[in-house]
Write an enzyme that holds these catalytic residues in place. Structure first.
Site, PDB file in Angstrom:
ATOM      1  N   GLU B  60       0.824  -1.216   0.000  1.00 35.22           N
ATOM      2  CA  GLU B  60       0.000   0.000   0.000  1.00 35.22           C
ATOM      3  C   GLU B  60       0.854   1.260   0.000  1.00 35.22           C
ATOM      4  O   GLU B  60       0.521   2.248  -0.655  1.00 35.22           O
ATOM      5  CB  GLU B  60      -0.963  -0.012   1.194  1.00 35.22           C
ATOM      6  CG  GLU B  60      -2.119  -1.003   1.059  1.00 35.22           C
ATOM      7  CD  GLU B  60      -1.713  -2.460   1.329  1.00 35.22           C
ATOM      8  OE1 GLU B  60      -0.603  -2.692   1.855  1.00 35.22           O
ATOM      9  OE2 GLU B  60      -2.507  -3.373   1.011  1.00 35.22           O
ATOM     10  N   HIS B 129     -11.696  -6.238   7.814  1.00 32.51           N
ATOM     11  CA  HIS B 129     -12.391  -5.844   6.576  1.00 32.51           C
ATOM     12  C   HIS B 129     -13.600  -4.964   6.879  1.00 32.51           C
ATOM     13  O   HIS B 129     -14.555  -4.955   6.120  1.00 32.51           O
ATOM     14  CB  HIS B 129     -12.869  -7.078   5.793  1.00 32.51           C
ATOM     15  CG  HIS B 129     -11.778  -7.979   5.326  1.00 32.51           C
ATOM     16  ND1 HIS B 129     -11.121  -8.839   6.162  1.00 32.51           N
ATOM     17  CD2 HIS B 129     -11.214  -8.146   4.117  1.00 32.51           C
ATOM     18  CE1 HIS B 129     -10.204  -9.509   5.486  1.00 32.51           C
ATOM     19  NE2 HIS B 129     -10.244  -9.105   4.239  1.00 32.51           N
TER      20      HIS B 129
END
Lengths: 410, 337
Positions: B60, B129
């Site tokens: 990321e 998540h």
């Protein structure tokens, strides 16, 4: 069950500490001219050994020898010498200015002048560097006005970045110098992205990423390598190994690996080591790497083997963690002296002209300093408007900032 | 007018933005060939080529860091972080770099970058998540923070974000991707197929950043909501019978304070609802602003209804985040208080 001895943590230590005798016997230095110069389209796997050697051009007699010599004419080398002398004189003046309280902080690159100065000469206008705080040579060798650098250091009314950054954190898009961050290694992966963008647009410009030996431990260094390798980005990945990350010796970041250059092997990136105190060698390697990148052959990783002769910054005391004599014991010598000796040896320069050039450059730097100080220093003279604090946070000022600016009285 | 899911609207926004400006590039994990794990970028690689839409390594910081370099070059990258929960390795690049490049270089370099990420819970995603990290970004000067609540806004806000000159954090409530309360819910809410807001104009349009909208008019209490909570607020208003005015903030930074203040001054009461954890959440900022600007109009203390201050629980999502029942109780309370 067999008895197992308790485990023990390995914390690497430098060979010597203050009070000890400097020892660089572990730095294996090949003779100048002995490392091959492969073609720029060489397969990375064919030059794996270059990550463990050191490319050198200048020998002890000041002669330029071997396959990496001859990329510069004596006139160009002389211009490089003057660049390095300017950087050194600039550093000396600004260090003094900090001591005199005219600014808060300064970082010199004493002993490392050849790296940025020579690399800049291998780049073309329009290319972009993503530097650290020790590549002032990129600006000076690139013709950026010294007075503008000083204005930034003084945060005065002519500071191009309006007093917002710590001294030496320059920014100049037109001179291929990306705005410096204090957060280490962040710029490394950004350089790769800039290079990817150039490739996406089918441009001809390339980028150069810069990082110090200590910061290679940061995750962003590894992110930069994986992206550069994956997309074959036109970027030169530069590691300046000056042996010290403030008080931490390079063995802490390097761990058990052979060299910093060898980090490139796992990514299939051709990786070279070069004598960072040899202007001619740095220039030759920079030319090789930039040519390879520009020919769309992908990234190159270069480790510059050098030594940080001065303190990390004006806030650092190196005598607390390394022998005082270590600077003089550094086996690769001083970059300015070495190039000067070479130019004298080939008849392009003389000790007298060098002395004269030193005086000329000192005068040049002093004149720039006087001009910069006429616009103010950190603690004296006129100040930029505090209104500037609120500008440039966004392209247009949002209502909350407008309210705060009004509250502050501007 | 075509009806779309939020996923389709986001995909359409990409197409419109990429067709209009060749500088727009899209990348991230699984974003290229596969079209993203939620398919928000499906078909873009085929349509625009691998130079404009491609897969990235799972890194990321690398995704955002390279995007910053691209933005500095002159492109307009729009990158996807697969789940907001995974943005933290890129946090330094967003907070210390993207947000400050314009300011620290006095405009010499800029960073027109959009970072998209699915956010929030409600799909049994567990604690990795389901997070709602918006407050971590609204605290950062130099960023814009956007969270749409429906397909129309998702398309218009995303195009506006990509065209914006500043770095934008674009949070997509994944529970709304296929329709409000798709999947698991305590109370069925009107699905896209019947919801007027499911209509998405074709072609280019923008929803301006920094403008809130009144979703439900009312006179008794103002409910400040964004993302999934807009539907919770509408349902709670029905369930409680309280004549609540529901404001969908749409952009958290810059914030449309004007619309908020006008509503609270009209209703005299304010309840704030968000899915993220309560403490130091964005609701605290909203409460402080309402107090500063509407104190003499308030007839009851400001209330916050939010996720509990715990990591996100996999099997007990509906106990964790606010549903209509919890918000309805707060509305009733604030009317009695």
């Amino acid at each position: 069950m067999a008895e197992t001895a308790p485990l023990r943590l390995n914390v690497p230590e430098p060979e010597v500490r203050p009070g000890g005798k400097p020892d660089f016997s572990n730095v294996k230095i090949p003779k100048a001219g002995t490392v091959d110069r492969p073609p720029v389209d060489v397969a990375p796997a064919d030059i794996r050994d270059m990550a463990y050697s050191i490319i050198r051009v200048l020998n002890r007699k000041g002669e330029a020898v071997g396959p990496w010599s001859g990329t510069l004419t004596p006139e160009e080398a002389l211009s490089g010498l003057r660049d390095m002398m300017r950087v050194r004189a600039f550093d000396r003046r600004m260090l003094m200015a900090q001591r005199q309280g005219k600014t808060s902080f300064y970082m010199q690159c004493l002993g490392e002048e050849a790296i940025a100065c020579a690399f800049r000469k291998a780049m073309e206008d329009g290319d972009m560097n993503f530097p650290t705080y020790r590549q002032q040579g990129l600006l000076i060798a690139g013709g950026y006005p010294m007075v503008d650098m000083m204005n930034q250091i003084y945060s005065n009314t002519h500071d191009p970045i309006k007093g917002r950054q710590l001294p030496v954190m320059y920014s100049s898009k037109s001179h291929g110098f990306f705005t410096i961050s204090g957060n280490l290694a962040t710029q490394f992966v950004q350089a790769v992205g800039w290079a990817m963008a150039s490739a996406i647009r089918h441009d001809t410009k390339i980028a150069a990423a810069w990082i110090g030996d200590g910061s290679t431990a940061e995750s962003d260094f590894h992110a930069g390598l994986v992206f550069a390798s994956t997309y074959k980005a036109p970027v030169v990945l530069n590691i300046v190994n000056n042996q010290w990350a403030i008080s931490t010796f390079q063995g802490i970041a390097r761990g058990g690996s052979g060299t910093f250059a060898a980090r490139g092997h796992g990514f299939g990136i051709p990786s070279l080591r070069v004598d960072g105190n040899d202007y001619l060698a740095v220039h030759a390697v920079a030319k090789w790497a930039t040519e390879r990148a520009r020919k769309n052959l992908g990234p190159v990783l270069v480790e510059y083997v050098t030594y940080r002769a001065a303190a990390h910054s004006t806030s650092d005391d190196p005598s607390a963690y390394r022998p005082k004599e270590e600077t003089d014991a550094w086996p690769l010598g001083d970059p300015v002296e070495r190039l000067k000796n070479h130019l004298v040896a080939v008849g392009a320069w003389s000790p007298e002209r060098h002395k004269q050039a030193e005086a000329e450059i000192d005068a040049e730097v002093l004149a720039a300093q006087k001009q910069a100080e006429s616009y103010g220093t950190l603690h004296s003279g006129p100040k930029a408007s505090p209104r500037d604090i609120f500008e440039d946070v966004y392209d247009t000022m949002p209502p909350n900032l407008r309210r705060q600016r009004q509250e502050a009285g501007y | 007018m075509p009806r779309m899911t939020m996923i389709e609207a986001i995909r359409d926004a990409h197409v419109v933005a990429m067709e209009r400006d060749e500088n727009v590039v899209v990348f991230g994990e699984d974003v290229g060939y596969f079209g993203g794990v939620f398919r928000c970028t499906q078909g873009l690689q085929e349509k625009f080529g691998k130079d404009r839409c491609f897969d990235s390594p799972i890194n990321e910081a690398g995704i955002v860091g390279t995007a910053i370099g691209m933005a500095a070059y002159g492109l307009r990258p729009c990158v996807e972080i697969q789940f907001a929960d995974y943005v933290y390795p890129a946090y330094d690049q967003i907070v210390s770099e993207a947000a400050r490049i314009r300011h620290r270089s006095a405009g010499d370099f800029t960073c027109p970058l959009t970072v998209r990420m699915p956010t929030g819970g409600g799909i049994f995603g567990g604690q990795t998540h389901s997070q709602s990290p918006e407050a971590l970004f609204t605290h950062v000067s130099g960023l814009k923070v956007v969270m749409p609540s429906n397909p129309h806004d998702a398309k218009g806000l995303l195009i506006a974000s990509i065209e914006d000159e500043n770095p934008v954090i674009f949070l997509e409530p994944k529970r709304l991707y296929n329709g409000p309360f798709d999947g698991h819910h305590d109370k069925p809410i009107i699905p896209w197929s019947k919801h007027p807001l499911g209509e998405v104009p074709a072609g280019h349009y923008t929803v301006p950043l920094g403008k809130a909208v009144v979703r439900r008019e009312g006179s008794a209490v103002t409910v400040l909501a964004y993302g999934t909570m807009v539907y919770v607020a509408e349902a709670a208003a029905e369930e409680s019978g309280v004549d609540a005015e529901v404001i969908d903030l749409r952009t958290l930074h810059p914030l449309d304070l004007e619309t908020i203040v006008a509503s609270v001054k009209k209703t005299g009461r304010c309840v704030i609802v968000h899915e993220a954890t309560l403490t130091s959440g964005f609701g605290a900022e909203l409460a402080a602003l309402v107090q500063e600007h509407c104190f003499y109009h308030l007839e009851a203390p400001i209330r916050r209804v939010a996720g509990w201050d715990t990591p996100y629980p996999h099997a007990q999502e509906w106990t964790y985040f606010p549903g209509p029942a919890r918000l309805a109780a707060a509305l009733t309370d604030v009317m009695e208080g």
